[in-house]
Design a protein around this motif. Structure first.
Motif, PDB file in Angstrom:
ATOM      1  N   ASP A 562       0.814  -1.220   0.000  1.00 52.40           N
ATOM      2  CA  ASP A 562       0.000   0.000   0.000  1.00 52.40           C
ATOM      3  C   ASP A 562       0.848   1.270   0.000  1.00 52.40           C
ATOM      4  OD1 ASP A 562       0.972  -0.379   2.539  1.00 52.40           O
ATOM      5  OD2 ASP A 562      -0.947  -0.167   3.570  1.00 52.40           O
ATOM      6  N   PHE A 563       2.174   1.127   0.098  1.00 55.75           N
ATOM      7  CA  PHE A 563       3.073   2.286  -0.009  1.00 55.75           C
ATOM      8  C   PHE A 563       3.330   2.541  -1.489  1.00 55.75           C
ATOM      9  CE2 PHE A 563       7.406   4.002  -0.458  1.00 55.75           C
ATOM     10  CZ  PHE A 563       7.277   5.183   0.266  1.00 55.75           C
ATOM     11  N   LYS A 564       2.751   3.592  -2.006  1.00 54.87           N
ATOM     12  CA  LYS A 564       2.842   3.880  -3.439  1.00 54.87           C
ATOM     13  C   LYS A 564       4.032   4.757  -3.780  1.00 54.87           C
ATOM     14  CE  LYS A 564      -0.865   1.484  -3.977  1.00 54.87           C
ATOM     15  NZ  LYS A 564      -0.726   0.089  -4.437  1.00 54.87           N
ATOM     16  N   ALA A 565       4.285   5.779  -2.955  1.00 54.93           N
ATOM     17  CA  ALA A 565       5.403   6.689  -3.214  1.00 54.93           C
ATOM     18  C   ALA A 565       5.612   7.561  -1.990  1.00 54.93           C
ATOM     19  CB  ALA A 565       5.122   7.569  -4.435  1.00 54.93           C
ATOM     20  N   ALA A 566       6.853   8.001  -1.792  1.00 59.96           N
ATOM     21  CA  ALA A 566       7.150   8.903  -0.676  1.00 59.96           C
ATOM     22  C   ALA A 566       6.349  10.174  -0.826  1.00 59.96           C
ATOM     23  CB  ALA A 566       8.638   9.217  -0.646  1.00 59.96           C
ATOM     24  N   GLY A 567       5.695  10.596   0.247  1.00 59.74           N
ATOM     25  CA  GLY A 567       4.872  11.802   0.198  1.00 59.74           C
ATOM     26  C   GLY A 567       3.418  11.510  -0.120  1.00 59.74           C
ATOM     27  N   THR A 568       3.111  10.303  -0.560  1.00 61.98           N
ATOM     28  CA  THR A 568       1.724   9.914  -0.837  1.00 61.98           C
ATOM     29  C   THR A 568       1.158   9.200   0.387  1.00 61.98           C
ATOM     30  OG1 THR A 568       2.185   9.620  -3.190  1.00 61.98           O
ATOM     31  CG2 THR A 568       0.201   8.558  -2.327  1.00 61.98           C
ATOM     32  N   PRO A 569       0.056   9.702   0.964  1.00 62.29           N
ATOM     33  CA  PRO A 569      -0.497   9.076   2.167  1.00 62.29           C
ATOM     34  C   PRO A 569      -0.762   7.585   1.967  1.00 62.29           C
ATOM     35  CG  PRO A 569      -1.579  11.168   1.750  1.00 62.29           C
ATOM     36  CD  PRO A 569      -0.725  10.879   0.548  1.00 62.29           C
ATOM     37  N   VAL A 570      -0.428   6.799   2.977  1.00 56.32           N
ATOM     38  CA  VAL A 570      -0.627   5.357   2.897  1.00 56.32           C
ATOM     39  C   VAL A 570      -2.081   4.988   3.143  1.00 56.32           C
ATOM     40  CG1 VAL A 570       0.004   3.143   3.975  1.00 56.32           C
ATOM     41  CG2 VAL A 570       1.753   4.877   3.554  1.00 56.32           C
ATOM     42  N   SER A 571      -2.801   5.821   3.865  1.00 53.90           N
ATOM     43  CA  SER A 571      -4.184   5.507   4.229  1.00 53.90           C
ATOM     44  C   SER A 571      -5.018   5.149   3.007  1.00 53.90           C
ATOM     45  CB  SER A 571      -4.842   6.694   4.943  1.00 53.90           C
ATOM     46  OG  SER A 571      -4.186   6.981   6.150  1.00 53.90           O
TER      47      SER A 571
END
Length: 596
Positions: A562-571
């Motif tokens: 669920d971690f798409k990219a740094a700075g993009t919320p994981v929620s």
């Protein structure tokens, strides 16, 4: 205590229950030997039991079936101290308790219930781990029954996260027992497909039926045939059932099609043909089904009157294949029958009668292993047993069957033969499954307990936050994307003022995980809140330990898929609490379903 210990505790050594028969040159299972019959007769020339034992617990393994005579084989030499060899008192000094006349006090006869308990608790466990010739042959027999396909994914049999098992029923007509059904030339397509999702905490399960006539895209896939790797190009806008069989596609192609369609990562697959329904339904002693009207379908050969019936064998197969006498005579109506049948079979298999009856248990294991083709991750009896034990924790009342929502294909005008995905209903349904939300109606007591747990988890996000520079965290990469951990660390250091963050490499075992998790100690809660705020972590991503950590210790952040990219919320977007209106579903513990 090991299986042997359990057997001896009841007066039976499982190894003593396998007796060599010089007439057949093979080993037989003799429970009567263990119960005190004349040992000499079993070591001599004429065994007391009949050559073909009756279908009871004492004939769990038919004579000669699993231990064929090998050329030059001889009867085993007596083992000193073994029962029936003249070792005196079963190998014990003193021979146990005696009467005043010096003779042994006779043992009380065991009840039928105790015999079954001894069998299931001792001998069956002994069989699973091996330890005698007969046990070894039985284990090998089950193992050799299984067929395996290498789909290029080597998942462990059991994981700590959610499990998604792809169940495929193929309409392949070749092979013993499959003749005479439909097109004899069929290569075997994905005729019946379910994705069985089990939640991470094993509290609930949802089985999603995927209609075979749904128009979808099949991605490119790689198969292994005759030791060679073959890339099969994808297809756009074709029936889902062509993901298997067509163009030499194997179950791995159906696996990748389902992942692309649902967004869920498949863990394992199990594939079965027509024989599976016939053999499994017979092994459990029949499956109860209900019809709301009389059915006489000449195409499936199902002829049953209105009401409840116990069906097995050919009748069971006819029931799950029929569609021309129910509903609108569509594949969607047939899916309802299949879900009723599978729900009833699960109830029967989870009943005490099935698992306390040695013959049923053997027949079930034999039928299941003969009927199944599986991936290499569960390609042995031991791996299948581990998976079954793990998934058996799900309560029957929390298992739901649902059908992936579809609409009539608008491109076909009024003559509808295919369907297309109904995204408006499918998206929220799949969101519920991805987030482990049960489709069953939650009772008020259970709902209160869940609400309390949710509130406790949400409380972890509330409270003071540490300064960014005080945050100490080691980042592990379980996202499946190369470089994700370093990307996250660089972002934290350069954009969020967290210089004490480090790259810990891959997650343990190099395994990919679905969800991002932050582990921290109670005295690191303020740091955890700061990091959760920066990354947009949901409350259920926080995992607090019980003991405080050392002053300079790191928290551990494991990045998931669920971690798409740094700075993009994981929620992730919150899943709906209830399934969309109009979803076709069946609860596995509902005994009042009747097909109309």
């Amino acid at each position: 205590m090991d299986a042997q210990g359990r057997g001896r505790a009841g007066g039976i050594d499982p190894a003593d229950q396998w007796v060599f028969d010089p007439k057949t040159g093979s080993y037989e299972l003799r429970l009567d030997h263990a119960e005190g019959s004349d040992p000499a007769s079993e070591q001599g020339s004429a065994p007391s039991a009949p050559t073909t034992p009756p279908a009871t617990a004492s004939s769990f393994v038919p004579s000669g079936r699993l231990s064929p005579k090998r050329p030059g084989s001889k009867a085993p030499k007596p083992v000193p101290g073994q029962r029936g060899t003249g070792g005196g008192g079963g190998g014990r000094r003193g021979g146990g308790p005696k009467t005043a006349a010096g003779r042994r006090r006779p043992k009380p006869k065991k009840t039928a219930k105790k015999k079954v308990m001894l069998w299931t608790g001792g001998t069956l466990a002994f069989v699973l781990v091996g330890g005698s010739l007969g046990a070894y042959l039985l284990y090998e027999h089950f193992n050799n029954n299984l067929s395996k396909v290498d789909v290029g994914v080597d998942n462990a049999a059991v994981t700590k996260g959610p499990v998604n098992i792809l169940v495929i029923g193929t309409d392949k007509r070749s092979g013993k027992g499959n003749e005479g059904y439909g097109d004899d030339g069929s290569v075997g397509h994905a005729d019946t497909t379910l994705l069985f999702h089990v939640s991470e905490d094993r509290s609930n399960a949802t089985a999603i039926s995927i209609p075979r006539d749904m128009i979808t895209d099949i991605p490119e896939c790689t198969t292994k045939q005759d030791g060679k790797t073959k890339a099969i190009p994808g297809s756009k806008g074709v029936r889902f059932n062509e993901s298997l069989g067509q163009e030499d596609r194997d179950p791995g192609c159906t696996w990748r099609t389902v992942e692309a369609l649902t967004g869920l990562k498949v863990s394992h697959f199990m594939m079965a043909d027509f024989n599976a329904v016939k053999q499994l339904s017979s092994a459990v002693g029949g499956v109860e089904v209900c019809l709301g009207k009389d059915i006489d379908d000449p195409k499936s050969h199902l002829k049953l009157s209105k009401g409840r019936h116990e069906i097995a064998g050919e009748d069971a197969l006819a029931f799950v294949r029929t569609r021309h006498s129910v509903g609108f005579e569509s594949d969607l109506d047939r899916i309802k029958l299949q879900q009723q049948f599978l729900s009833s079979m699960i109830r029967k298999m989870k009943s005490g009668d099935t698992f306390s009856n040695p013959k049923k248990l053997y027949d079930l294991g034999d039928a299941a292993t003969k009927s199944l083709t599986v991936d290499t991750g569960i390609g042995s009896v031991s791996d299948l047993t581990k998976l079954a034990k793990d998934l058996s924790r799900v309560n029957l009342k929390n298992i739901t069957f649902a059908t992936l929502p579809v609409l009539d294909n608008p491109a076909e005008g009024k003559n509808h033969k295919t369907v297309v995905l109904d995204k408006a209903k499918a998206d929220p349904l799949l969101a519920m499954v991805k987030q482990d939300v049960s489709l069953t109606e939650v009772k008020e007591k259970e709902k209160k307990a869940q609400d309390a747990q949710d509130a406790k988890q949400q409380a972890l996000l509330k409270g003071p936050k540490a300064e960014p520079a005080a945050v100490r965290v080691k980042v592990l990469n379980g996202s499946g994307r190369i470089g994700a951990a370093q990307e996250a660390v660089a972002w934290m250091q350069n954009s969020k003022g967290m210089p004490r963050t480090t790259n810990g490499g891959n997650a343990p075992g190099g395994k990919k995980v679905d969800k991002t998790v932050l582990e921290f100690a109670p005295n690191q809660a303020d740091q955890a809140r700061r990091l959760a705020d920066a990354m947009g972590l949901p409350a259920d991503a926080l995992k607090e330990t019980t003991a405080d950590a050392a002053p300079m210790a790191d928290m551990t952040l494991t990045l998931g898929a669920d971690f798409k990219a740094a700075g993009t919320p994981v929620s992730a977007p919150a899943a709906p609490e209830k399934a969309p209106e109009g979803i076709q579903k069946v609860e596995a513990d509902d005994k009042n379903i009747c097909a109309k």
